[in-house]
Design a protein around this motif. Structure first.
Motif, PDB file in Angstrom:
ATOM      1  N   LEU A 203       0.816  -1.211   0.000  1.00 27.47           N
ATOM      2  CA  LEU A 203       0.000   0.000   0.000  1.00 27.47           C
ATOM      3  C   LEU A 203       0.854   1.267   0.000  1.00 27.47           C
ATOM      4  CD1 LEU A 203      -2.704  -1.007   2.641  1.00 27.47           C
ATOM      5  CD2 LEU A 203      -3.099  -0.690   0.192  1.00 27.47           C
ATOM      6  N   SER A 204       1.955   1.240   0.747  1.00 27.08           N
ATOM      7  CA  SER A 204       2.769   2.446   0.929  1.00 27.08           C
ATOM      8  C   SER A 204       3.831   2.639  -0.141  1.00 27.08           C
ATOM      9  CB  SER A 204       3.451   2.420   2.295  1.00 27.08           C
ATOM     10  OG  SER A 204       4.432   1.388   2.350  1.00 27.08           O
ATOM     11  N   GLY A 205       4.288   1.523  -0.737  1.00 24.03           N
ATOM     12  CA  GLY A 205       5.378   1.606  -1.700  1.00 24.03           C
ATOM     13  C   GLY A 205       6.724   1.850  -1.047  1.00 24.03           C
ATOM     14  N   GLN A 206       6.805   1.690   0.279  1.00 18.33           N
ATOM     15  CA  GLN A 206       8.061   1.909   0.985  1.00 18.33           C
ATOM     16  C   GLN A 206       9.044   0.771   0.754  1.00 18.33           C
ATOM     17  OE1 GLN A 206       5.693   2.539   4.768  1.00 18.33           O
ATOM     18  NE2 GLN A 206       7.510   3.746   5.272  1.00 18.33           N
ATOM     19  N   GLU A 207      10.314   1.106   0.855  1.00 14.36           N
ATOM     20  CA  GLU A 207      11.355   0.081   0.865  1.00 14.36           C
ATOM     21  C   GLU A 207      11.283  -0.642   2.205  1.00 14.36           C
ATOM     22  OE1 GLU A 207      16.245  -0.275   1.047  1.00 14.36           O
ATOM     23  OE2 GLU A 207      15.301   1.605   0.431  1.00 14.36           O
ATOM     24  N   TYR A 208      11.339  -1.977   2.172  1.00 12.55           N
ATOM     25  CA  TYR A 208      11.239  -2.754   3.408  1.00 12.55           C
ATOM     26  C   TYR A 208      12.630  -3.097   3.934  1.00 12.55           C
ATOM     27  CZ  TYR A 208      10.063  -6.480   6.680  1.00 12.55           C
ATOM     28  OH  TYR A 208       9.954  -7.252   7.805  1.00 12.55           O
ATOM     29  N   VAL A 209      12.796  -2.937   5.242  1.00 13.00           N
ATOM     30  CA  VAL A 209      14.052  -3.259   5.906  1.00 13.00           C
ATOM     31  C   VAL A 209      13.776  -4.364   6.923  1.00 13.00           C
ATOM     32  CG1 VAL A 209      15.997  -2.397   7.251  1.00 13.00           C
ATOM     33  CG2 VAL A 209      14.805  -0.874   5.660  1.00 13.00           C
ATOM     34  N   ASP A 210      14.451  -5.493   6.780  1.00 12.98           N
ATOM     35  CA  ASP A 210      14.187  -6.641   7.649  1.00 12.98           C
ATOM     36  C   ASP A 210      14.949  -6.537   8.977  1.00 12.98           C
ATOM     37  OD1 ASP A 210      13.050  -9.003   8.457  1.00 12.98           O
ATOM     38  OD2 ASP A 210      14.526 -10.279   7.463  1.00 12.98           O
ATOM     39  N   MET A 211      14.666  -5.475   9.695  1.00 16.67           N
ATOM     40  CA  MET A 211      15.193  -5.299  11.044  1.00 16.67           C
ATOM     41  C   MET A 211      14.251  -4.354  11.779  1.00 16.67           C
ATOM     42  SD  MET A 211      18.455  -2.697  10.518  1.00 16.67           S
ATOM     43  CE  MET A 211      18.877  -2.738  12.264  1.00 16.67           C
ATOM     44  N   TYR A 212      14.331  -4.345  13.095  1.00 17.17           N
ATOM     45  CA  TYR A 212      13.442  -3.494  13.871  1.00 17.17           C
ATOM     46  C   TYR A 212      13.881  -2.032  13.795  1.00 17.17           C
ATOM     47  CZ  TYR A 212      11.599  -7.823  15.859  1.00 17.17           C
ATOM     48  OH  TYR A 212      11.033  -9.061  16.023  1.00 17.17           O
ATOM     49  N   ALA A 213      12.904  -1.135  13.757  1.00 18.65           N
ATOM     50  CA  ALA A 213      13.207   0.292  13.689  1.00 18.65           C
ATOM     51  C   ALA A 213      13.975   0.753  14.923  1.00 18.65           C
ATOM     52  CB  ALA A 213      11.913   1.100  13.542  1.00 18.65           C
ATOM     53  N   THR A 214      13.680   0.148  16.077  1.00 12.47           N
ATOM     54  CA  THR A 214      14.401   0.520  17.299  1.00 12.47           C
ATOM     55  C   THR A 214      15.889   0.185  17.171  1.00 12.47           C
ATOM     56  OG1 THR A 214      13.678  -1.617  18.208  1.00 12.47           O
ATOM     57  CG2 THR A 214      12.439   0.338  18.872  1.00 12.47           C
ATOM     58  N   ALA A 215      16.197  -0.954  16.533  1.00  7.47           N
ATOM     59  CA  ALA A 215      17.594  -1.333  16.333  1.00  7.47           C
ATOM     60  C   ALA A 215      18.279  -0.363  15.375  1.00  7.47           C
ATOM     61  CB  ALA A 215      17.690  -2.755  15.795  1.00  7.47           C
ATOM     62  N   MET A 216      17.573   0.050  14.320  1.00 13.03           N
ATOM     63  CA  MET A 216      18.150   1.012  13.381  1.00 13.03           C
ATOM     64  C   MET A 216      18.380   2.358  14.063  1.00 13.03           C
ATOM     65  SD  MET A 216      19.351   1.979  10.548  1.00 13.03           S
ATOM     66  CE  MET A 216      19.030   0.645   9.388  1.00 13.03           C
ATOM     67  N   LYS A 217      17.435   2.770  14.902  1.00 12.87           N
ATOM     68  CA  LYS A 217      17.613   4.032  15.621  1.00 12.87           C
ATOM     69  C   LYS A 217      18.828   3.962  16.539  1.00 12.87           C
ATOM     70  CE  LYS A 217      12.940   5.954  15.681  1.00 12.87           C
ATOM     71  NZ  LYS A 217      11.824   6.425  16.523  1.00 12.87           N
ATOM     72  N   GLN A 219      21.467   2.067  16.046  1.00 14.05           N
ATOM     73  CA  GLN A 219      22.641   2.119  15.173  1.00 14.05           C
ATOM     74  C   GLN A 219      22.936   3.546  14.731  1.00 14.05           C
ATOM     75  OE1 GLN A 219      22.557  -0.515  11.813  1.00 14.05           O
ATOM     76  NE2 GLN A 219      22.325  -2.367  13.046  1.00 14.05           N
ATOM     77  N   LEU A 220      21.880   4.263  14.340  1.00 16.99           N
ATOM     78  CA  LEU A 220      22.054   5.636  13.891  1.00 16.99           C
ATOM     79  C   LEU A 220      22.562   6.521  15.019  1.00 16.99           C
ATOM     80  CD1 LEU A 220      18.850   6.070  11.698  1.00 16.99           C
ATOM     81  CD2 LEU A 220      21.196   5.801  10.902  1.00 16.99           C
ATOM     82  N   SER A 221      22.034   6.281  16.229  1.00 12.19           N
ATOM     83  CA  SER A 221      22.464   7.059  17.385  1.00 12.19           C
ATOM     84  C   SER A 221      23.930   6.798  17.706  1.00 12.19           C
ATOM     85  CB  SER A 221      21.598   6.710  18.601  1.00 12.19           C
ATOM     86  OG  SER A 221      22.040   7.388  19.750  1.00 12.19           O
ATOM     87  N   GLU A 222      24.311   5.514  17.656  1.00  8.59           N
ATOM     88  CA  GLU A 222      25.705   5.161  17.925  1.00  8.59           C
ATOM     89  C   GLU A 222      26.629   5.712  16.842  1.00  8.59           C
ATOM     90  OE1 GLU A 222      25.528   0.951  18.187  1.00  8.59           O
ATOM     91  OE2 GLU A 222      24.729   0.910  20.234  1.00  8.59           O
ATOM     92  N   ALA A 223      26.161   5.674  15.587  1.00  6.33           N
ATOM     93  CA  ALA A 223      26.974   6.209  14.484  1.00  6.33           C
ATOM     94  C   ALA A 223      27.139   7.720  14.628  1.00  6.33           C
ATOM     95  CB  ALA A 223      26.318   5.878  13.145  1.00  6.33           C
ATOM     96  N   ALA A 224      26.041   8.391  15.014  1.00  4.23           N
ATOM     97  CA  ALA A 224      26.112   9.844  15.203  1.00  4.23           C
ATOM     98  C   ALA A 224      27.039  10.192  16.358  1.00  4.23           C
ATOM     99  CB  ALA A 224      24.713  10.402  15.466  1.00  4.23           C
ATOM    100  N   LYS A 225      26.968   9.382  17.418  1.00  6.58           N
ATOM    101  CA  LYS A 225      27.845   9.597  18.576  1.00  6.58           C
ATOM    102  C   LYS A 225      29.307   9.382  18.189  1.00  6.58           C
ATOM    103  CE  LYS A 225      28.635   8.028  23.322  1.00  6.58           C
ATOM    104  NZ  LYS A 225      28.203   7.074  24.385  1.00  6.58           N
TER     105      LYS A 225
END
Length: 269
Positions: A203-217, A219-225
């Protein structure tokens, strides 16, 4: 709230909607949506004639002071249910119980299977606990919902929202009665959740990522740090290099002055 919030919201942003006919006029149903923006919980109820009840963190209801009471009244008015997130398991059980209570009253229950907002606009793996267990325990149909472009209205760091038309697509109801009574089977819970997420993706046409959004957040937080620390280290190294260069330049000048003074003394009669 539909009049005071929903009316002006629809007038200002003019959201387009597809699939309203899939929402039952009465009776229990689960609206399982992707989650792009804080405003998702306002746009979706605004376009429906029926009340939709979502889950919200308990802090919205327990903050002291006048502002806290106003915030609590607002979230109660828009149909939010407080859930204590102090313990992961306790929060999950509270969310499930709240959802079942709403559905047992024959109402609409809204839930975000991803568990949190998408950090980058992609669709992330659904958490198998809440959605699937509520659906199997109550037998309520699940309507996949796609919120479209809501994250572009007020991106992170922007104070003023951008006037644009977000979209909402509501899919046909999914029936999981074949799994009735199997709400404690983790493989069944995963299968139900994945089926719903697949429909949301279509329905959304979004790209699917087979991992939890909390885990990605995380990762992004650690990368930013790490990037911030690397930038800080680079600045410190540059400062040290500049200091060393300045000290060398100072020593060179002092040496040159000494040599000049020595030469002057030699040239004196």
């Amino acid at each position: 709230m539909k009049v005071t919030i929903g009316g002006p919201l629809k007038l200002a942003f003019r959201p387009w909607v597809e699939g309203l006919e899939n929402v039952p006029a009465e009776g229990a149903a689960i609206l399982a949506s992707n989650h792009l923006s804080f405003s998702d919980s306002f746009f979706l109820p605004a376009v429906l004639d029926r009340k939709v009840t979502f889950i919200a963190k308990a802090e919205y209801f327990t903050t002291p002071g006048v502002k806290g009471r106003m915030t609590a009244a607002f979230f109660k008015g828009v149909g939010q249910l407080p859930v204590d997130r102090s313990g992961a398991r306790g929060a999950g059980e509270a969310a499930i119980k709240s959802g079942m209570d709403v559905l047992e009253r024959g109402e609409l229950f809204g839930i975000y299977p991803e568990g949190t907002r998408s950090p980058d606009g992609r669709l992330y793996r659904g958490k198998p606990g809440g959605l699937a267990r509520v659906a199997l325990a109550t037998g309520a149909p699940v309507l996949p919902v796609a919120m479209i472009d809501t994250e572009k209205i007020q991106p992170p760091g922007k104070v003023m929202p951008k006037l644009m038309r977000p979209g909402i697509r509501i899919g046909k109801p999914l029936d999981f009665s074949r799994y009735q009574g199997m709400e404690h089977d983790r493989f069944v819970l995963r299968a139900v959740t994945d089926e719903v997420m697949y429909e949301i993706m279509k329905l959304s046409g979004q790209e699917y990522v087979d991992m939890y959004a909390t885990a990605m957040k995380r990762q992004l937080s650690e990368a930013a740090k790490a990037e911030k620390e690397a930038e800080k280290a680079a600045k410190a190294a540059l400062a040290r290099a500049e200091k060393e260069q300045a000290e060398k330049e100072k020593a060179r000048k002092e040496q040159a002055e000494k040599e000049e003074q020595t030469e002057q003394r030699r040239s004196e009669p």
